[in-house]
Design a protein around this motif. Sequence first.
Motif, PDB file in Angstrom:
ATOM      1  N   LEU A 115       0.902  -1.131  -0.215  1.00 14.30           N
ATOM      2  CA  LEU A 115      -0.052   0.022   0.084  1.00 14.30           C
ATOM      3  C   LEU A 115       0.625   1.210   0.040  1.00 14.30           C
ATOM      4  O   LEU A 115       0.463   2.102  -0.378  1.00 14.30           O
ATOM      5  CB  LEU A 115      -0.853  -0.049   1.310  1.00 14.30           C
ATOM      6  N   ILE A 116       1.962   1.193   0.634  1.00  7.12           N
ATOM      7  CA  ILE A 116       2.786   2.345   0.832  1.00  7.12           C
ATOM      8  C   ILE A 116       3.644   2.477  -0.098  1.00  7.12           C
ATOM      9  O   ILE A 116       4.291   3.723  -0.446  1.00  7.12           O
ATOM     10  CB  ILE A 116       3.268   2.712   2.152  1.00  7.12           C
ATOM     11  N   ILE A 117       4.101   1.523  -0.788  1.00  8.16           N
ATOM     12  CA  ILE A 117       5.220   1.701  -1.975  1.00  8.16           C
ATOM     13  C   ILE A 117       4.763   2.893  -2.893  1.00  8.16           C
ATOM     14  O   ILE A 117       5.663   3.407  -3.515  1.00  8.16           O
ATOM     15  CB  ILE A 117       5.315   0.217  -2.640  1.00  8.16           C
ATOM     16  N   PRO A 118       3.655   2.680  -3.562  1.00  2.00           N
ATOM     17  CA  PRO A 118       3.323   3.805  -4.499  1.00  2.00           C
ATOM     18  C   PRO A 118       3.329   5.030  -4.063  1.00  2.00           C
ATOM     19  O   PRO A 118       3.881   6.174  -4.692  1.00  2.00           O
ATOM     20  CB  PRO A 118       1.665   3.383  -4.902  1.00  2.00           C
ATOM     21  N   VAL A 119       2.943   5.437  -2.727  1.00  5.84           N
ATOM     22  CA  VAL A 119       3.099   6.624  -2.071  1.00  5.84           C
ATOM     23  C   VAL A 119       4.530   7.080  -2.124  1.00  5.84           C
ATOM     24  O   VAL A 119       4.937   8.019  -2.695  1.00  5.84           O
ATOM     25  CB  VAL A 119       2.607   6.698  -0.782  1.00  5.84           C
ATOM     26  N   ILE A 120       5.303   6.198  -1.809  1.00  5.16           N
ATOM     27  CA  ILE A 120       6.881   6.593  -1.614  1.00  5.16           C
ATOM     28  C   ILE A 120       7.426   6.774  -2.794  1.00  5.16           C
ATOM     29  O   ILE A 120       8.440   7.486  -3.245  1.00  5.16           O
ATOM     30  CB  ILE A 120       7.548   5.388  -1.150  1.00  5.16           C
ATOM     31  N   ILE A 121       6.992   5.954  -4.018  1.00  6.87           N
ATOM     32  CA  ILE A 121       7.518   6.043  -5.284  1.00  6.87           C
ATOM     33  C   ILE A 121       7.141   7.314  -5.979  1.00  6.87           C
ATOM     34  O   ILE A 121       7.909   8.256  -6.387  1.00  6.87           O
ATOM     35  CB  ILE A 121       7.096   4.782  -6.305  1.00  6.87           C
ATOM     36  N   ILE A 122       5.856   7.934  -5.509  1.00  7.81           N
ATOM     37  CA  ILE A 122       5.418   9.137  -6.197  1.00  7.81           C
ATOM     38  C   ILE A 122       6.194  10.151  -5.601  1.00  7.81           C
ATOM     39  O   ILE A 122       6.653  11.126  -6.353  1.00  7.81           O
ATOM     40  CB  ILE A 122       3.886   9.226  -5.817  1.00  7.81           C
ATOM     41  N   LEU A 123       6.172  10.294  -4.356  1.00  8.58           N
ATOM     42  CA  LEU A 123       7.199  11.161  -3.772  1.00  8.58           C
ATOM     43  C   LEU A 123       8.565  11.440  -4.112  1.00  8.58           C
ATOM     44  O   LEU A 123       9.252  12.284  -4.524  1.00  8.58           O
ATOM     45  CB  LEU A 123       7.027  11.098  -2.022  1.00  8.58           C
ATOM     46  N   CYS A 124       9.125  10.123  -4.265  1.00  6.01           N
ATOM     47  CA  CYS A 124      10.533  10.037  -4.782  1.00  6.01           C
ATOM     48  C   CYS A 124      10.618  10.793  -6.199  1.00  6.01           C
ATOM     49  O   CYS A 124      11.552  11.565  -6.465  1.00  6.01           O
ATOM     50  CB  CYS A 124      11.014   8.685  -4.679  1.00  6.01           C
ATOM     51  N   MET A 125       9.889   9.983  -7.036  1.00  7.73           N
ATOM     52  CA  MET A 125       9.786  11.058  -8.388  1.00  7.73           C
ATOM     53  C   MET A 125       9.659  12.155  -8.460  1.00  7.73           C
ATOM     54  O   MET A 125      10.349  12.866  -9.361  1.00  7.73           O
ATOM     55  CB  MET A 125       8.630  10.167  -9.167  1.00  7.73           C
ATOM     56  N   LEU A 126       8.756  12.853  -7.737  1.00  7.21           N
ATOM     57  CA  LEU A 126       8.507  13.993  -7.686  1.00  7.21           C
ATOM     58  C   LEU A 126       9.736  14.823  -7.370  1.00  7.21           C
ATOM     59  O   LEU A 126      10.122  15.990  -7.813  1.00  7.21           O
ATOM     60  CB  LEU A 126       7.236  14.372  -7.158  1.00  7.21           C
TER      61      LEU A 126
END
Lengths: 266, 293
Positions: free
Chosen positions: B33-44
């Motif tokens: 669940l939290i992997i996408p959130v982390i990926i989004i934040l890192c990408m941004l």
Amino acid sequence: MDARVDQAPAIEDVAIETRNLNLWYGTFQALFDVDLDIRRGMITSLIGPSGCGKSTFLRSINRINERLGYVTTEGTINVLGNDVYRASVNLTQLRKHVGMVFQRPNPLPLSIRDNIIFSYKLHAQDRNRLHRSEQDEIVETALRQVLLWDTVKDRLDNSATQLSLEEQQKLCIARLLPVQPSVLLMDEPCSALDPAGTNAVEELIWELRENYTILIVTHNMAQARRASEECIFMLLGKVVEHSRTDEMFVTPAQKETADYIEGRYG
Amino acid sequence: MADSMFKATQQNVSDEHRDFLVQLLFFGMTVLLIIPVIIILCMLMWKGGPAISWEFLFSEPTNGMTAGGIFPALVGTVWLVTVALLVSVPLGVAAALYLSEYAPDNWLTRFINLAIINLAGVPSIVHALFGVGAFVLFFEFGTSILAASLTLAIMTLPVVIVATRESLQAVPLAFREACWNMGATRWQTIRRVVLPNAVSGILTGVILEVSRTTGETAPIMFTGAAFFLPFLPESVFDQTMALSLHLFVVATQVPNVPEHLPYGVALVLIGMVLLMNALSIGLRMYLRGQKKW
């Protein structure tokens, strides 16, 4: 079954008079033809097994029952000669004259001072011009009346919910006093307290009896016996017996009363 | 023999084994669940980070929105959210007070509650079309901040009502009973006891609403947000740019936009939302500490 006290008291001695009081919760009848004369200036205790209607009776006197919405009441309740169910009765005025103390102490989440001054302000005519010194005097008087002044005088601005249960219950009694009620209703006021707290609050109630008519619901037989002057025994929504406490506990007139007092049910 | 009395049976061992597997499964789901959130934040951060500067935040877009900053959009979003709040908070809190403290439990109240739940489920594009019909055309506000904010307000109203009602109902009944028994009216009870103790929950709901309003695009697209408008709005009857729509525009509608630009806009947008949420959590912790029971 004659449940009345032998000698009918004179009218001016009666604080609460009920006639043919019947009460229903929806379709369930909780009180049956309750006729009582509760005398002024003394402590009357209401005893009986759970669900017998003691609290219901208490709560119909200041009409707090009505909050539930599905309560039907018939008959009359007169407090000091005034019918409380008359259409012209204002609930704020009724509750000013008939104060209530609950089973669990329920101080408001305010300071000790604000708890005491709360109801005074609600009922004061000039609540916006109330001087600090007047407030302080009211707070001190009320707290002295409940023997709490010396313990809390240095922390009046602390939250009332941090007091011990015994102190909270005394505070809940004290906050009723500034508006000079005539009747105090108490619904098992000591049942949440430890033995020492029970003793202290009982003594306080005993001290207050001269100035107020006190009606106290209790499960505790010993408490009814030592801390009330008259006693009412109720069973299944009916009044079984109403007499002087010392008489009731020594020579109960009804068999049900005797059975209950001796602990055969309850 | 005393030892064998408490010895695990085969059944116990397999039950415990299964319990461990279930726990592992649930932990795995949570991580997922939290992997996408982390990926989004890192990408941004990685792609949009270089775009962020004072100039980016405080200047206007230039060269057909392929360069320059986002200041009009930032200001526009603040306008939209503020006006929406000014409408939805008083309305929502009043409605919640009625429903929680005054309303009798009858068919009308139940109907209103049902309506609120349903309102929360209406897709935002439907709100947008309603906004066009009601505020832009019928009330003749035109495409303006007012029309867009009213649309946003209506969309977020259920959130405010539900959050407020829940925090009102978290105030113990005993306090109300104590007040009523001293002869307080319901309003006196609300003002002196219920509201002061519910305010932390209400504020949390409001701030969550702010963060949601900040990101909404559909409701404002047709009601008040402009494609490109390099001026700051002067009143609620002006159109304005908004961050969320600006992101949509620079990401999909304008050719030859440098890659870092949309990421930068997205980073600012998500930064605002996270800041709002952090504020909400902090405020709630502070107000909880103030509570007196």
